[in-house]
Design a protein around this motif. Structure first.
Motif, PDB file in Angstrom:
ATOM      1  N   SER A   1       0.792  -1.372   0.174  1.00 49.32           N
ATOM      2  CA  SER A   1       0.014  -0.079  -0.083  1.00 49.32           C
ATOM      3  C   SER A   1       0.818   1.244  -0.047  1.00 49.32           C
ATOM      4  CB  SER A   1      -1.071  -0.089   1.313  1.00 49.32           C
ATOM      5  OG  SER A   1      -1.706   1.122   1.310  1.00 49.32           O
TER       6      SER A   1
ATOM      7  N   SER B   1       1.225   3.704  -3.312  1.00 47.15           N
ATOM      8  CA  SER B   1       0.578   5.311  -3.172  1.00 47.15           C
ATOM      9  C   SER B   1       1.784   6.233  -3.429  1.00 47.15           C
ATOM     10  CB  SER B   1       0.204   5.572  -1.669  1.00 47.15           C
ATOM     11  OG  SER B   1       1.092   5.367  -0.580  1.00 47.15           O
TER      12      SER B   1
ATOM     13  N   GLU C   1      -4.009   6.309  -6.194  1.00 49.96           N
ATOM     14  CA  GLU C   1      -5.488   6.975  -6.222  1.00 49.96           C
ATOM     15  C   GLU C   1      -5.589   8.030  -7.499  1.00 49.96           C
ATOM     16  OE1 GLU C   1      -7.276   8.384  -2.776  1.00 49.96           O
ATOM     17  OE2 GLU C   1      -6.503   6.621  -1.646  1.00 49.96           O
ATOM     18  N   SER C   2      -4.208   8.787  -7.491  1.00 45.33           N
ATOM     19  CA  SER C   2      -4.356   9.630  -8.569  1.00 45.33           C
ATOM     20  C   SER C   2      -4.206   8.976 -10.058  1.00 45.33           C
ATOM     21  CB  SER C   2      -2.906  10.474  -8.644  1.00 45.33           C
ATOM     22  OG  SER C   2      -3.024  11.353  -7.335  1.00 45.33           O
TER      23      SER C   2
ATOM     24  N   SER D   1      -5.580   5.982 -10.758  1.00 44.27           N
ATOM     25  CA  SER D   1      -6.798   5.532 -11.013  1.00 44.27           C
ATOM     26  C   SER D   1      -7.725   6.681 -11.421  1.00 44.27           C
ATOM     27  CB  SER D   1      -7.314   5.000  -9.710  1.00 44.27           C
ATOM     28  OG  SER D   1      -8.561   4.301  -9.903  1.00 44.27           O
ATOM     29  N   ALA D   2      -7.659   7.793 -10.839  1.00 44.45           N
ATOM     30  CA  ALA D   2      -8.601   8.932 -11.205  1.00 44.45           C
ATOM     31  C   ALA D   2      -8.280   9.516 -12.549  1.00 44.45           C
ATOM     32  CB  ALA D   2      -8.547   9.883 -10.326  1.00 44.45           C
TER      33      ALA D   2
ATOM     34  N   HIS E   1     -12.157   5.768  -8.263  1.00 40.91           N
ATOM     35  CA  HIS E   1     -11.452   5.392  -6.850  1.00 40.91           C
ATOM     36  C   HIS E   1     -10.787   3.942  -7.261  1.00 40.91           C
ATOM     37  CE1 HIS E   1     -10.337   4.446  -2.921  1.00 40.91           C
ATOM     38  NE2 HIS E   1     -10.135   5.685  -2.764  1.00 40.91           N
ATOM     39  N   PRO E   2      -9.711   3.689  -6.874  1.00 47.37           N
ATOM     40  CA  PRO E   2      -8.752   2.338  -7.070  1.00 47.37           C
ATOM     41  C   PRO E   2      -9.722   1.084  -6.496  1.00 47.37           C
ATOM     42  CG  PRO E   2      -7.384   3.860  -5.954  1.00 47.37           C
ATOM     43  CD  PRO E   2      -8.519   4.614  -6.008  1.00 47.37           C
ATOM     44  N   SER E   3     -10.592   1.401  -5.505  1.00 47.26           N
ATOM     45  CA  SER E   3     -11.674   0.296  -5.021  1.00 47.26           C
ATOM     46  C   SER E   3     -12.746   0.096  -5.935  1.00 47.26           C
ATOM     47  CB  SER E   3     -12.194   0.776  -3.649  1.00 47.26           C
ATOM     48  OG  SER E   3     -12.974   1.962  -3.675  1.00 47.26           O
TER      49      SER E   3
END
Length: 172
Positions: free
Chosen positions: A18, A22, A34-35, A37-38, A44-46
């Protein structure tokens, strides 16, 4: 090696992964999953699908070179490598990997955020072509066919007497 042992004593492998995802570079000036994925998928990654996650994982070793924004066929090629590895280690079955490989992955990059990407030798921005790009599509199809050939070889070596195509169900 000593540092890695000390790190594993204080953090779980999940926490280490993690922290790593990140912080790493994902191409186009993007850091962190997260960035990324967006940026690539607008979520969001989830909320990523298996196909989207495997494409992002395929970017890690060389995000600028493997970027689907620079060449969509590269994204599919390295997505296939991730899916094959997941099958090899038993995390995923072949049928699912083949199904995911054949899915279209629309990128959600806003035109204002997208880098200007010119093909070698100049030309129009390849990301925003308004006509069908047969060369890119043929490379993507080739990656899918390579995945099919790989799956047939794997199935043949694991159960040589009972070969059935994983998608069509026909005897091979």
């Amino acid at each position: 090696m000593v540092l890695s042992l000390a790190l594993e004593r204080t953090m779980s492998k999940g926490e280490i992964l993690s922290c790593y995802t990140s912080k790493i570079y994902w191409g186009h000036g993007i850091y962190g999953v997260e960035s990324a994925s967006a940026f690539y998928f607008g979520k969001h990654p989830s909320c990523l699908s298996l196909g989207e996650s495997s494409m992002l994982a395929g970017l890690i070793p060389a995000p600028e070179l493997r970027s689907p924004l620079r060449d969509p066929s590269r994204g599919k090629t390295f997505q296939a490598r991730v899916l094959k590895r997941m099958v090899d280690v038993g995390y995923l079955d072949i049928e699912t990997a083949l199904s995911v490989m054949k899915q279209y992955l629309p990128l959600q990059v806003n035109e204002s955020e997208a880098p200007i990407v010119l093909p070698p030798g100049g030309g129009r921005n390849s990301k925003f072509k308004d006509m069908w790009d047969w060369e890119t599509e043929s490379k993507i199809l080739e990656a899918c066919e390579d995945m099919d050939r790989w799956a047939i070889n794997v199935l043949h070596t694991t159960a040589p007497n009972s070969l059935v195509h994983p998608i069509t169900g026909c005897d091979l």
